[in-house]
Design an enzyme around this catalytic site. Structure first.
Site, PDB file in Angstrom:
ATOM      1  N   HIS A 369       0.959  -1.281  -0.296  1.00 60.25           N
ATOM      2  CA  HIS A 369      -0.019   0.104  -0.166  1.00 60.25           C
ATOM      3  C   HIS A 369       0.960   1.224   0.074  1.00 60.25           C
ATOM      4  O   HIS A 369       0.446   2.234  -0.599  1.00 60.25           O
ATOM      5  CB  HIS A 369      -0.983   0.080   1.187  1.00 60.25           C
ATOM      6  CG  HIS A 369      -1.841  -1.061   1.041  1.00 60.25           C
ATOM      7  ND1 HIS A 369      -2.989  -1.331   1.839  1.00 60.25           N
ATOM      8  CD2 HIS A 369      -2.361  -2.026  -0.177  1.00 60.25           C
ATOM      9  CE1 HIS A 369      -3.913  -2.222   1.294  1.00 60.25           C
ATOM     10  NE2 HIS A 369      -3.347  -2.505   0.175  1.00 60.25           N
ATOM     11  N   CYS A 682       3.460  -7.812 -25.939  1.00 66.71           N
ATOM     12  CA  CYS A 682       3.491  -7.169 -24.676  1.00 66.71           C
ATOM     13  C   CYS A 682       4.159  -7.438 -23.643  1.00 66.71           C
ATOM     14  O   CYS A 682       4.122  -6.747 -22.397  1.00 66.71           O
ATOM     15  CB  CYS A 682       1.989  -6.827 -24.070  1.00 66.71           C
ATOM     16  SG  CYS A 682       1.181  -8.663 -23.769  1.00 66.71           S
TER      17      CYS A 682
HETATM   18  C1  PEP Z   1       4.413 -11.551 -20.240  1.00 72.74           C
HETATM   19  O1  PEP Z   1       4.378 -12.721 -19.913  1.00 72.74           O
HETATM   20  O2  PEP Z   1       5.122 -11.214 -21.254  1.00 72.74           O
HETATM   21  C2  PEP Z   1       3.303 -10.658 -19.807  1.00 72.74           C
HETATM   22  C3  PEP Z   1       3.102  -9.556 -20.498  1.00 72.74           C
HETATM   23  O3  PEP Z   1       2.467 -10.962 -18.556  1.00 72.74           O
HETATM   24  P1  PEP Z   1       3.042 -10.790 -17.315  1.00 72.74           P
HETATM   25  O4  PEP Z   1       4.557 -10.121 -17.562  1.00 72.74           O
HETATM   26  O5  PEP Z   1       2.214 -10.051 -16.426  1.00 72.74           O
HETATM   27  O6  PEP Z   1       3.147 -12.180 -16.831  1.00 72.74           O
END
Ligand code: PEP
Ligand code: MG
Length: 758
Positions: A369, A682
């Site tokens: 937090h 991503c």
């Molecule tokens: C990933 O695994 O690349 C991803 C974007 O998910 P996280 O990092 O949240 O596991």
């Protein structure tokens, strides 16, 4: 072999512990310790030098050298090997000590017959307090394990010296002159950014003036007056303008506000007073009871509550003593770098935000937090710094480099200069990127690239405007779940997702369904006790096994979209059948909504995150069933190389720019293009300029990254010729190299592609 070493270290530590637990004064223990260390390390010599006033190292104990030299042999800092170690605060491991330029022969010790030498500085609070050394006749280099063993022993020796029996505390203070060494500490990034300031130790403790009181009624009145003034002060604190924007910190502070009004806590305080305790003692007692109970079940949720109660107890003690916290803060420096083991969110607000430069924690995580409030205040935070409170002293100058999870303590002029240059250069780049944010991300050869943000907090979504990103390529929906104290209701989730969509203002948002488990545990959800949590019961596996949780989330998303576009993606899908199962749960919710006469999303897109390599062999059936595919390269990489992303010993062993991963990604581009399915990536690699450049060269046209990286990636895109790079990459992916990083970085340099990090 490794087992023998571990057993050896254990046996050494056992013997050291036995000596420390035994009788005798500090000198006697030290004499015993050198004997034990020599025996366990099979060394002919073991010596301990202790720092005395005037920067002199004095031989305090030896096994193997002439005993008569004890308390006689003295070396200046930087004199001889011992002085060299003290001056540089670094281990010295020599097979032939006498050939080292710093070797200084002291006839009284009789050490010329020893060749190998291993010396380790005894450091405490960033200062060298002495040196521990072992020697052997044979010429040999000591092993890493032997060094590690001595490094453990010096922690004990540092405590023994700090005890003040060997050298008085007054003399130790006087010997602190030049031996104050710059130190670099590392931890984990909780909030990015760079700052300089003066260390201030967060000291919430207040002394208890008296234990008992004769008039319980008068004490209860005092207590209730103090409670009322404390609650009023908390309200004032929370209404600070710095926190006026909406975000998770509001939930965090609201929870704290409720705890401050907790009827059970107030009742227990009154009961303790009725039993004859003074108000202050009652506050302390109730707090001790709470702490004892909560420590036994230390889930993240209870840990946060424990901070809240600890903070409230101290706050109440201040009010009982008639001193407001604000008054106690008056003589703080202008640039405060706050240090704490951990703290509650409200405690941070006691410090004037205008002075607060950074926060350093011994514990802490991105979802604690206090970290959320720090994020709202936009200050860098580094957490999990081992022994932080003993390695930085109050008033030490400190540089916090949140971007690289490091802290420079008492930095030398060179480091100060370097960091301020870096900060200046970074600020210049930030301004440049801000000015570029409306310029399209189009390569020199006309390829359009969609740059998107990875978000978890509302504050990240707010960055859409500042970064000029096209949308949210990944909304990590588990993050808001992790900062709450209970599973959010459908209504609470609907409100949150609605807020995200409003902030996104018609830009696309890819909502990832809950990716809990692995390293992301919910405070109120029993962890599965997996031996290997990253490959265990997590993400879509939990969703399919606990369909009501997934259904509630999907329902909330449908409600929130209410006639707007909605994009949902499922994490960690390992096989097409799993996607089918998740998709049918979504269909049930859509049908339910339709039956209720609700408004369905205008356009619904359903996608999958490619994180498990196995799915690569089901691309055809997968691509015909989904609307988009997003590569979670963080997980894909760890599974492809069987290399735990959270384990520092292997995390950097393989490179994302390896021919293996790149050819996999290239195959994926080809397959998605052929099936006409939009593809994005991503993971963290999308936010690093050289990696992002490579992705575009491979054919990726949509990537999603942390907000802070967009500027640097946009600059890279605009300086790139994607076609030429693609042709170059074709020549690389079948090479047997460990990594293509050097080749790609040189290519960027030779072709004027901007790959500077933000
Ligand atoms: C990933 O695994 O690349 C991803 C974007 O998910 P996280 O990092 O949240 O596991
Ligand atoms: Mg992932």
């Amino acid at each position: 072999m490794a087992d023998t070493v571990v057993t050896g270290v254990r046996s050494l530590l056992r013997s050291v512990r036995a000596v420390m637990a035994g009788h005798g004064n500090a000198q006697k223990r030290l004499d015993e310790l050198v004997k034990v260390i020599a025996a366990e390390m099979v060394a002919e010599v073991c010596t301990v030098y202790v720092m005395r006033a005037g920067e002199v190292l004095e031989l305090f104990a030896t096994q193997g050298l002439n005993r008569s030299a004890v308390h006689q042999t003295r070396l200046r800092v930087d004199e001889g090997l011992i002085g060299h170690i003290a001056a540089h605060a670094r281990v010295l491991n020599l097979a032939d000590a006498q050939s080292h330029p710093s070797f200084a022969y002291r006839p009284e010790t009789g050490e010329e017959i020893y060749h190998s030498f291993l010396g380790v500085p005894i450091v405490r609070g960033g200062r060298v307090r002495g040196v521990l050394a072992i020697q052997n006749k044979v010429k040999r280099q000591y092993t890493e394990e032997e060094i590690e063993a001595l490094e453990m022993i010096v922690v004990v020796l540092a405590e023994l010296i700090a005890g003040g029996d060997l050298v008085s505390p007054g003399e130790q203070m006087r010997s602190e002159g030049n031996a104050i060494l710059p130190t670099r500490l590392t931890g984990i990034q909780i909030n990015a950014g760079t700052a300089m300031g003066i260390a201030v130790l967060h000291q919430p403790r207040v002394a208890i003036p008296q234990m008992f009181a004769d008039d319980p009624e008068a004490e209860e009145r005092r207590l209730m007056t103090a409670v009322a003034s404390m609650q009023e002060a908390i309200e004032d604190l929370f209404s600070a303008t710095e926190l006026s924007d909406g975000g998770e910190h509001h939930d965090v502070l609201e929870t704290y506000r409720l705890v401050a009004r907790d009827a059970g806590w107030l009742r227990r305080l009154r009961e303790a007073i009725a039993s004859g305790l003074a108000a202050e003692a009652a506050v302390q007692k109730v707090h001790d009871d709470i702490q004892a109970r909560m420590h036994m079940a230390a889930t993240p949720y209870l840990r946060e509550r424990l901070h809240d109660f600890e903070d409230l107890a101290n706050r109440l003690l201040h009010h009982l003593g008639g001193v407001s916290r604000a008054a106690a803060m008056e003589d703080l420096p202008e640039d405060v770098v706050l240090l704490a083991r951990n703290m509650g969110p409200a405690e941070l607000l006691d410090y004037e935000p205008r002075r607060l430069r950074a926060l350093l924690l011994e514990e802490g995580s991105a979802t604690s937090h206090v970290a959320i409030v720090a994020r709202a205040l936009n200050i860098p935070v580094v957490g999990r710094i081992t022994d932080l409170l003993t390695r930085i002293d109050p008033r030490d100058p400190v540089i916090v480099d949140g971007d690289h999870s490091q802290v420079f303590v008492r930095p030398g002029e060179d480091i100060q200069q370097m960091v301020s240059d870096t900060m200046r250069a970074r600020e210049e780049r930030r301004l440049l990127y801000a000015a570029m944010r409306t310029e399209p991300a189009i390569t020199r050869d006309g390829v359009r690239v969609s740059l998107n943000l990875n978000a978890g907090f509302l504050i990240d979504v707010q960055q859409l405007e500042d970064t000029g990103a096209e949308g949210i390529g990944l909304f990590r929906s588990e993050i808001p779940f992790m900062v709450r104290s209970e599973l959010p209701s459908v209504e609470a989730q609907t409100e949150l997702y609605n807020r995200v969509l409003e902030l996104a203002d018609n830009r696309p948002v890819m909502f990832r369904t809950l990716d809990i488990g692995g390293d992301k545990q919910l405070p109120y959800f029993h962890d599965a006790g997996d031996q290997n949590p990253n490959m265990g019961w997590r993400a879509i596996r939990v969703g399919l096994d606990r369909p009501s949780m997934l259904r509630q989330q999907l329902r909330a998303l449908i409600h929130a979209a209410r006639g707007r576009d909605l994009a949902v993606m499922f994490p960690m899908v390992s096989e097409v059948a799993e996607f089918q199962a998740a998709r049918s749960i979504l269909d049930i919710e859509l049908a339910r909504e339709q039956k209720r006469g609700g408004v369905l999303p205008k356009q619904l897109r359903v996608g999958v995150m490619l994180e498990v390599p196995g799915l690569m062999w089901q691309l055809r059936p997968l691509l015909s069933r989904i609307d988009f595919l997003s590569v979670g390269s963080n997980d894909l990489f760890q599974f492809l190389f069987a290399s735990d992303r959270g384990n520092p010993r292997v995390a950097d062993r393989y490179d994302v720019l390896s021919p293996g991963l790149l050819s996999l990604l290239r195959q994926l581009v080809v397959a998605c293009d052929a099936a006409n399915v939009p593809l994005s990536l991503c993971g963290e690699m999308a936010g690093k300029p050289v990696e992002a450049m490579t992705l575009i060269g491979l054919g990726f046209r949509t990537i999603s990254m942390p907000p802070a990286q967009v500027g640097a990636v946009r600059a890279m895109v605009r300086s790139l010729d994607a076609g030429a790079l693609g042709a170059y990459l074709d020549t690389l992916v079948d090479l047997p190299d460990h990594s293509l990083r050097r080749k790609l970085a040189s290519y960027a340099k030779d072709h004027g592609i901007l790959t500077e990090d933000s």
